[in-house]
Design an enzyme around this catalytic site. Sequence first.
Site, PDB file in Angstrom:
ATOM      1  N   LYS A   1      -6.429  -1.588  17.416  1.00  0.00           N
ATOM      2  CA  LYS A   1      -6.368  -0.552  16.377  1.00  0.00           C
ATOM      3  C   LYS A   1      -6.077   0.774  17.046  1.00  0.00           C
ATOM      4  O   LYS A   1      -6.406   0.965  18.218  1.00  0.00           O
ATOM      5  CB  LYS A   1      -7.713  -0.464  15.634  1.00  0.00           C
ATOM      6  CG  LYS A   1      -7.622   0.192  14.274  1.00  0.00           C
ATOM      7  CD  LYS A   1      -7.202  -0.779  13.185  1.00  0.00           C
ATOM      8  CE  LYS A   1      -7.054  -0.091  11.851  1.00  0.00           C
ATOM      9  NZ  LYS A   1      -6.834  -1.066  10.767  1.00  0.00           N
TER      10      LYS A   1
HETATM   11  P1  NAD Z   1      -4.269   4.544   1.866  1.00  0.00           P
HETATM   12  O1  NAD Z   1      -4.221   5.766   2.699  1.00  0.00           O
HETATM   13  O2  NAD Z   1      -3.016   4.018   1.266  1.00  0.00           O
HETATM   14  O3  NAD Z   1      -5.324   4.740   0.678  1.00  0.00           O
HETATM   15  C1  NAD Z   1      -6.634   5.151   0.894  1.00  0.00           C
HETATM   16  C2  NAD Z   1      -7.236   5.485  -0.453  1.00  0.00           C
HETATM   17  O4  NAD Z   1      -8.612   5.819  -0.280  1.00  0.00           O
HETATM   18  C3  NAD Z   1      -6.573   6.673  -1.141  1.00  0.00           C
HETATM   19  O5  NAD Z   1      -6.474   6.418  -2.512  1.00  0.00           O
HETATM   20  C4  NAD Z   1      -7.567   7.799  -0.884  1.00  0.00           C
HETATM   21  O6  NAD Z   1      -7.494   8.805  -1.859  1.00  0.00           O
HETATM   22  C5  NAD Z   1      -8.859   7.037  -0.965  1.00  0.00           C
HETATM   23  N1  NAD Z   1      -9.978   7.762  -0.342  1.00  0.00           N
HETATM   24  C6  NAD Z   1      -9.991   8.417   0.837  1.00  0.00           C
HETATM   25  N2  NAD Z   1     -11.191   8.977   1.039  1.00  0.00           N
HETATM   26  C7  NAD Z   1     -11.938   8.663  -0.039  1.00  0.00           C
HETATM   27  C8  NAD Z   1     -13.262   8.947  -0.422  1.00  0.00           C
HETATM   28  N3  NAD Z   1     -14.047   9.673   0.367  1.00  0.00           N
HETATM   29  N4  NAD Z   1     -13.713   8.450  -1.592  1.00  0.00           N
HETATM   30  C9  NAD Z   1     -12.911   7.713  -2.391  1.00  0.00           C
HETATM   31  N5  NAD Z   1     -11.647   7.408  -2.078  1.00  0.00           N
HETATM   32  C10 NAD Z   1     -11.167   7.878  -0.914  1.00  0.00           C
HETATM   33  O7  NAD Z   1      -4.990   3.458   2.796  1.00  0.00           O
HETATM   34  P2  NAD Z   1      -4.953   1.870   2.620  1.00  0.00           P
HETATM   35  O8  NAD Z   1      -3.871   1.358   3.492  1.00  0.00           O
HETATM   36  O9  NAD Z   1      -5.016   1.523   1.194  1.00  0.00           O
HETATM   37  O10 NAD Z   1      -6.324   1.467   3.325  1.00  0.00           O
HETATM   38  C11 NAD Z   1      -7.573   1.452   2.646  1.00  0.00           C
HETATM   39  C12 NAD Z   1      -8.547   0.589   3.408  1.00  0.00           C
HETATM   40  O11 NAD Z   1      -8.010  -0.720   3.527  1.00  0.00           O
HETATM   41  C13 NAD Z   1      -8.862   1.032   4.845  1.00  0.00           C
HETATM   42  O12 NAD Z   1     -10.186   0.657   5.153  1.00  0.00           O
HETATM   43  C14 NAD Z   1      -7.907   0.187   5.667  1.00  0.00           C
HETATM   44  O13 NAD Z   1      -8.341   0.037   7.010  1.00  0.00           O
HETATM   45  C15 NAD Z   1      -7.961  -1.102   4.899  1.00  0.00           C
HETATM   46  N6  NAD Z   1      -6.834  -2.000   5.139  1.00  0.00           N
HETATM   47  C16 NAD Z   1      -5.553  -1.601   4.909  1.00  0.00           C
HETATM   48  C17 NAD Z   1      -4.520  -2.505   5.119  1.00  0.00           C
HETATM   49  C18 NAD Z   1      -3.084  -2.164   4.812  1.00  0.00           C
HETATM   50  O14 NAD Z   1      -2.229  -3.054   4.955  1.00  0.00           O
HETATM   51  N7  NAD Z   1      -2.765  -0.976   4.371  1.00  0.00           N
HETATM   52  C19 NAD Z   1      -4.785  -3.788   5.591  1.00  0.00           C
HETATM   53  C20 NAD Z   1      -6.115  -4.178   5.800  1.00  0.00           C
HETATM   54  C21 NAD Z   1      -7.118  -3.264   5.568  1.00  0.00           C
END
Ligand code: NAD
Length: 437
Positions: A127
């Site tokens: 990561k």
């Molecule tokens: P992203 O940046 O696209 O979206 C994140 C979302 O969380 C946004 O809507 C943001 O406004 C919201 N957010 C941020 N801080 C917040 C808070 N304090 N309270 C409420 N909402 C809040 O990110 P993503 O890619 O959707 O990732 C989200 C989670 O999923 C992370 O934990 C990431 O590690 C995990 N994840 C992502 C992927 C991927 O393929 N993108 C894969 C596996 C896991």
Amino acid sequence: MSKKQTTSAEDLRRVGGMSYLNPNAPEPWASFVEQIERVKPHLGHLAKWIETMKHPKRILIVDVPIIRDDGSVAHYEGYRVQHSLSRGPGKGGVRFHPAVTLNEVMALSGWMTIKNAAVNLPFGGAKGGIRLDPRAHSQAELQRITRRYTSEIGIIIGPDKDIPAPDVGTNEQSMAWMMDTYSMNVGGTATGVVTGKPIPLGGSLGRHEATGRGVFIAAREAGKRIHLPVEGARVVVQGFGNVGGIAARIFQEHGAKVIAVQDHSATLANENGIDIHAALKHVEINGGLAGFPGASPISGDDFWLLKSDFLIPAALEGQILPERAQKISTKVVVEGANGPTTPAADDILQQRDILVVPDVLANAGGVTVSYFEWVQDFSSFFWTEEEINARLEQIMVGAFDAIWKLSEERNVSLRTATFIIACQRVLAAREQRGLYP
Ligand code: NAD
């Protein structure tokens, strides 16, 4: 003028003094270590190798300086952690967020090791991250930051060494810049160095939606086993980005009612179900849910009290702590985010008979299609979206099934069952490879 955004000393303090492996360190690395401890009694003779999971193989801290648009110089602290390379090259996203710490990146890399092994992808776990607020930077600044970071970590990444991908705060454009920078440095075009790229640059169909789709598949499979159909289900989603937004949309497409959503800008509810397509459009235009007219604002506290069938934390880690776990009123928590539930909160949910589909299984759809992308880049032969979604479905359902069966056999949570299967694979590889020299 030089603007130092972060300090290593502060970061080391956060991860437990000079010994960053201190298991008493604050979350989330401590959560990861505790999860590993919990699985130890289930590993038989492989338990002898368990310490390997608590020692990331390689940690790189880099300084990322850029000239900002106003002519000033800014420095950012970046990380790339390769937790394990026992089963293959490192694989895991890059996060741009103001709260990124080494502790967090270590934990996220450990969860990648578990996730990749749980769904049997031929990868280790890694990561990366930079502590910065992407919203406070122009596209030109983000490009300079991404390129310098890629160059700095270029000594340890590569298509057969470690393959980054998007995470919170990064996207397809970030991956295009990373691919281009790495390619310039090696004097070729190395599409396989990152995944989650734009389609014309060797990206895969279905990758953008893969994590949300996988979350939905995991939720549907969990629902089947406890006689809770998705159709008509009440769903609450925290985080409305790549994972939460797309998962919400797919739930709605399958007849579920998404009754509340939360992002960094607003918490909104509508008992009749929120029109997710309209909400996604609003976020695309306005950058957040705030001001969306199709639902009413509620307090952050009330959000967690809403009665639902599926609760999907899909924002950041550390969201479900013991106090919240006591109050949550749902049947299934499906962890779209990495590390949203602490181990103590996990125990409370289990006591309250709330089923938890753990992150390392529920959000594995993203890295699974990243794996497909990497395979397609190597062979320069690209699959149709139908083929990709069918293979994703097959891997997710197969992994879910094996993990569900083991959790029943051993009478353990889905998380512990996932960790057992993953640790067995990682530690068997460790043992078979033997220790060098
Ligand atoms: P992203 O940046 O696209 O979206 C994140 C979302 O969380 C946004 O809507 C943001 O406004 C919201 N957010 C941020 N801080 C917040 C808070 N304090 N309270 C409420 N909402 C809040 O990110 P993503 O890619 O959707 O990732 C989200 C989670 O999923 C992370 O934990 C990431 O590690 C995990 N994840 C992502 C992927 C991927 O393929 N993108 C894969 C596996 C896991």
